[in-house]
Design a protein around this motif. Structure first.
Motif, mmCIF file in Angstrom:
data_model
loop_
_atom_site.group_PDB
_atom_site.id
_atom_site.type_symbol
_atom_site.label_atom_id
_atom_site.label_comp_id
_atom_site.label_asym_id
_atom_site.label_seq_id
_atom_site.Cartn_x
_atom_site.Cartn_y
_atom_site.Cartn_z
ATOM 1 N N ARG A 185 109.648 92.525 16.433
ATOM 2 C CA ARG A 185 109.616 90.999 16.015
ATOM 3 C C ARG A 185 109.163 90.185 17.234
ATOM 4 O O ARG A 185 110.020 90.095 18.396
ATOM 5 N N SER A 186 108.140 89.450 17.344
ATOM 6 C CA SER A 186 107.608 88.848 18.188
ATOM 7 C C SER A 186 108.123 87.377 18.335
ATOM 8 O O SER A 186 107.683 86.657 19.297
ATOM 9 N N GLU A 187 108.911 86.981 17.429
ATOM 10 C CA GLU A 187 109.321 85.726 17.222
ATOM 11 C C GLU A 187 110.836 85.731 17.040
ATOM 12 O O GLU A 187 111.171 86.241 16.182
ATOM 13 N N ALA A 188 111.629 84.869 17.924
ATOM 14 C CA ALA A 188 113.068 84.769 17.580
ATOM 15 C C ALA A 188 113.393 83.713 16.458
ATOM 16 O O ALA A 188 112.571 82.600 16.419
ATOM 17 N N ILE A 189 114.323 84.177 15.459
ATOM 18 C CA ILE A 189 114.589 82.804 14.571
ATOM 19 C C ILE A 189 116.018 82.826 14.441
ATOM 20 O O ILE A 189 116.723 83.820 14.485
ATOM 21 N N TRP A 190 116.810 81.796 13.887
ATOM 22 C CA TRP A 190 118.030 81.657 13.468
ATOM 23 C C TRP A 190 117.597 81.851 11.922
ATOM 24 O O TRP A 190 116.847 81.612 11.186
ATOM 25 N N TYR A 191 118.866 82.662 11.243
ATOM 26 C CA TYR A 191 118.947 83.092 9.957
ATOM 27 C C TYR A 191 120.380 83.208 9.485
ATOM 28 O O TYR A 191 121.337 83.336 10.089
ATOM 29 N N GLU A 192 120.395 82.672 7.938
ATOM 30 C CA GLU A 192 121.662 82.702 7.405
ATOM 31 C C GLU A 192 121.717 83.857 6.611
ATOM 32 O O GLU A 192 121.238 84.188 5.606
ATOM 33 N N LEU A 193 122.644 84.751 7.625
ATOM 34 C CA LEU A 193 122.940 86.125 7.035
ATOM 35 C C LEU A 193 123.986 86.008 5.821
ATOM 36 O O LEU A 193 123.896 86.665 4.681
ATOM 37 N N PHE A 194 125.168 85.198 5.911
ATOM 38 C CA PHE A 194 126.136 85.278 4.822
ATOM 39 C C PHE A 194 126.193 83.678 4.392
ATOM 40 O O PHE A 194 126.336 82.587 5.368
ATOM 41 N N LYS A 195 125.899 83.541 3.058
ATOM 42 C CA LYS A 195 125.864 82.197 2.421
ATOM 43 C C LYS A 195 127.002 81.277 2.973
ATOM 44 O O LYS A 195 128.342 81.512 2.814
ATOM 45 N N GLY A 196 126.674 80.114 3.341
ATOM 46 C CA GLY A 196 127.762 79.307 3.646
ATOM 47 C C GLY A 196 128.481 79.429 5.047
ATOM 48 O O GLY A 196 129.487 78.654 5.388
ATOM 49 N N GLU A 197 128.061 80.221 5.695
ATOM 50 C CA GLU A 197 128.666 80.623 6.930
ATOM 51 C C GLU A 197 127.593 80.331 8.319
ATOM 52 O O GLU A 197 126.379 79.899 7.970
#
Length: 174
Positions: free
Chosen positions: A71-83
């Motif tokens: 992965r050449s780009e870092a991202i923020w991700y919603e892994l658990f809905k609503g958390e």
């Protein structure tokens, strides 16, 4: 599969869940840090993989850990809905299909992680962050051999594209 971090910072001698490594692993981590074994790769070589000329995101290699993705780009991700969101850092993931060895890059620093629950398809919440520092020499050796094979593969692919008329500079004829 991605590796998940709770924050955009390296974990060091803690697990991805934020707990300390077990006693023996903590001692080995300290010894590895003292000997410089925690940084066996150059950042230039890591960037060669992440930003390769042919813009691939994975491959298979002949090495102890033959399945590779990055992965050449870092991202923020919603892994658990609503958390709270989780951080997916830049990384190079090596796997044998069951376990993942990961070079995690955050900013201009990196760390080596092993994620035993990589292929666990029925993960509970704590499994998503169960990665920890690589401290055993056999794990580090497998990662070093695999990284060397990957770097050789990337250079070969980049050289091929530079020489191939479809990808390289094309010259016009008069």
């Amino acid at each position: 599969m991605n590796i998940y971090y709770r924050q955009a910072q390296l974990c060091g001698c803690k697990t991805g869940n934020g707990t300390k490594l077990p006693f023996l692993m903590n001692i080995l981590y300290s010894l590895a840090a003292k000997n410089g074994d925690l940084q066996p790769f150059s950042m230039a070589d890591i960037k060669t993989v992440l930003y390769n000329r042919h813009q691939s995101i994975g491959c298979s290699i002949e090495a102890p850990l033959p399945i590779v993705s990055w992965r050449s780009e870092a991202i923020w991700y919603e892994l658990f809905k609503g958390e709270e969101r989780v951080y997916l850092p830049q990384c190079i993931i090596f796997s044998n299909g069951a376990i993942a060895y990961v070079i995690v890059v955050i900013g201009d620093e990196y760390e080596l992680r092993i994620w035993p629950d990589y292929s666990n398809s029925e993960r509970e919440k704590h499994h998503w962050f169960s990665h920890h520092a690589i401290v055993y020499s056999d794990e580090l050796d497998a990662l070093k051999q695999s990284f060397a094979a990957l770097l050789k593969h990337i250079h070969k692919e980049d050289d091929y594209e530079a020489k191939h008329p479809k990808f390289g500079k094309q010259t016009g004829s008069a």
